[in-house]
Enzyme design. Structure first.
Site, short mmCIF file in Angstrom:
data_model
loop_
_atom_site.label_atom_id
_atom_site.label_comp_id
_atom_site.label_asym_id
_atom_site.label_seq_id
_atom_site.Cartn_x
_atom_site.Cartn_y
_atom_site.Cartn_z
N HIS A 265 -60.47 63.11 -34.62
CA HIS A 265 -59.40 64.51 -35.29
C HIS A 265 -58.20 64.97 -34.30
CE1 HIS A 265 -62.95 65.55 -38.43
NE2 HIS A 265 -62.04 64.48 -38.78
N ARG B 59 -64.76 55.93 -39.17
CA ARG B 59 -64.61 55.73 -40.54
C ARG B 59 -65.24 54.52 -41.11
NH1 ARG B 59 -60.45 58.15 -38.11
NH2 ARG B 59 -60.02 60.39 -39.00
N TYR C 177 -55.17 66.08 -26.78
CA TYR C 177 -55.92 65.27 -25.88
C TYR C 177 -55.56 63.51 -25.89
CZ TYR C 177 -58.73 69.59 -24.94
OH TYR C 177 -59.05 70.89 -24.50
N ARG D 165 -70.14 60.88 -40.88
CA ARG D 165 -69.26 61.65 -40.11
C ARG D 165 -69.39 63.18 -40.39
NH1 ARG D 165 -64.71 59.60 -38.22
NH2 ARG D 165 -63.17 61.27 -39.02
N HIS E 96 -68.86 57.26 -45.99
CA HIS E 96 -68.06 58.11 -44.88
C HIS E 96 -68.66 59.51 -44.72
CE1 HIS E 96 -64.66 60.35 -43.84
NE2 HIS E 96 -63.70 59.47 -44.04
N LYS F 108 -56.66 56.06 -38.40
CA LYS F 108 -55.88 56.98 -39.60
C LYS F 108 -54.79 57.59 -38.88
CE LYS F 108 -56.68 60.69 -42.69
NZ LYS F 108 -57.64 61.68 -43.42
#
Length: 405
Positions: A360, A243, A370, A336, A333, A270
């Site tokens: 994510h 980001r 994970y 991405r 942004h 985030k």
């Protein structure tokens, strides 16, 4: 005999050195002195004769003096010394006046500073200084109610900064929870505001997702003639999937050029989880080229005005605008989304690897998230393929695109 309003009003000192006492009943009397008229109450507690000050006439009327006497008598009936209770109440008011929202918020900000990145600390401090404290900062925190905090958020909503309004309420909640732990507030009153804030309309970031247009964009970046640090940030952005805020606050201490890895601490992410970005050979070469310019400082991409702060959040977007890419076409942004779309739909890369590299929330077959090192070798290979692909798009070496079935 009970006093009357007329008598109290007209009573005058007689010149007695100790003043004149006029009894009303049940311990209440008016003490008239040359300096003024004082309401007092005589009472006994624990076998001792005591006197309680109830106020000064005319600020305190006869009716109010009687009400205060009756309140004191109720305390005595419950074996409580009204004099002690008065001192405790006075102390509580003084404590409340000293513990304003602004004072407690400053204490909280300092006490929790180690849990935030410097850039986040500055942002929270600015929110408090500019948006919160001007409205509720001078209020004792024990008197701040849900409506007071909501009024602050509503002012933010009128400016259409809905996410900031929500964040401000969250900050206030954290301050209140700190105050509860410190004993200066009873509870977190922001819990009463759940569902009260407006929701921002969810918008997708503008992004180029067509390979041909992406190639044009890579060429525009390659020939960009702005500041060297801005150029380096522009070139690195499509290679790392992070980001904009994570890119501009990148620190040299987080980057291992020999190991070709960038390890971002969770405090900057985030999702608040540590994140590993495998660096392609192109990314490593790019960082090595900028190291002589900024390697002596903390940030990889420092502010153009001062090296003590990271690059401005508007720098990348301003560069894109200068190259002719309107905000409706592509933004910082949006890189991405460019990677996410082309890698999936054109290159046929594994979606779980892409999502993981985008930081994510990715879960395995058992529903477990994970960890940061999951599939790292595979992600490293994927990032290199992506960097090579972007080079080919830029040079026009790709003629036929592979479409995933």
């Amino acid at each position: 005999m009970a006093l009357t309003d007329t008598f109290v009003k007209n009573s005058k000192p007689t010149g007695s050195p100790t003043g004149d006492k006029h009894t009303d009943g049940q311990g209440l009397y008016l003490h008239v002195k040359a300096a003024g008229k004082y309401w007092r109450m005589s009472y006994r507690f624990d076998g001792k004769q005591k006197t309680l000050a109830l106020g000064v006439y005319p600020a305190v009327s006869l009716a109010e003096a009687r009400a205060r006497r009756d309140k004191a008598r109720k305390l005595l009936a419950h074996d409580t010394d009204p004099g002690t209770a008065k001192q405790e109440e006075k102390q509580a008011k003084a404590t409340a006046a000293a513990n304003t929202f602004e004072v407690v918020a400053a204490q909280w900000l300092l006490a929790t500073s180690a849990n935030r990145a410097t850039i986040t600390q500055d942002k929270v401090s600015n929110w408090l200084r500019k948006d919160i404290n001007p409205h509720i900062g001078t209020m004792p925190i024990s008197t701040v109610g849900p409506r007071d905090v909501l009024a602050v958020a509503r002012k933010m909503e009128t400016r259409k900064v809905f996410d900031s309004a929500k964040r401000i309420v969250q900050i206030c909640g954290q301050v209140f929870r700190y105050a509860v732990a410190e004993g200066t507030a009873e509870r977190d009153i922001t819990a009463d505001l759940r569902g009260a804030l407006q929701q921002a309309e969810k918008k997708n970031y503008a992004a180029i997702t067509d390979p041909k247009q992406a190639g044009d964009l890579m060429r525009s970046i390659f020939y960009y003639t702005g500041h060297p640090c801005t150029l380096a940030a522009l070139k690195l952005t499509p290679l790392v999937f992070v980001r904009p805020g994570e890119l501009r606050t990148a620190e040299w201490a987080e980057i291992d050029l020999d190991g070709a890895e960038w390890r971002i601490p969770g405090s900057k992410m985030k999702m608040k989880n540590d994140h590993i970005v495998p660096l392609s050979t192109q990314a490593v070469d790019l960082l090595r080229s900028v190291q002589p310019l900024t390697g002596h400082g903390r940030y990889v991409f420092p502010s153009l005005r001062t090296g003590e702060r990271p690059m401005s959040e508007n720098t990348i977007n301003a560069a894109l605008r200068s190259m002719g890419y309107a905000k409706e076409v592509h933004c910082a942004h949006g890189f991405r989304a460019t990677a996410r779309t082309i890698m999936d739909e054109v290159l046929g890369e594994r979606v779980d690897l892409i999502e993981h590299q985008l930081a994510h929330a990715v879960k395995d077959a058992n529903g477990r998230a994970y960890n940061r090192t999951a599939h790292l070798p595979a992600r490293r290979e994927m990032m290199q393929r992506w960097a090579d692909y972007l080079d080919k798009l830029r040079t026009g070496a790709i003629v036929i695109q592979f479409k995933k079935a």
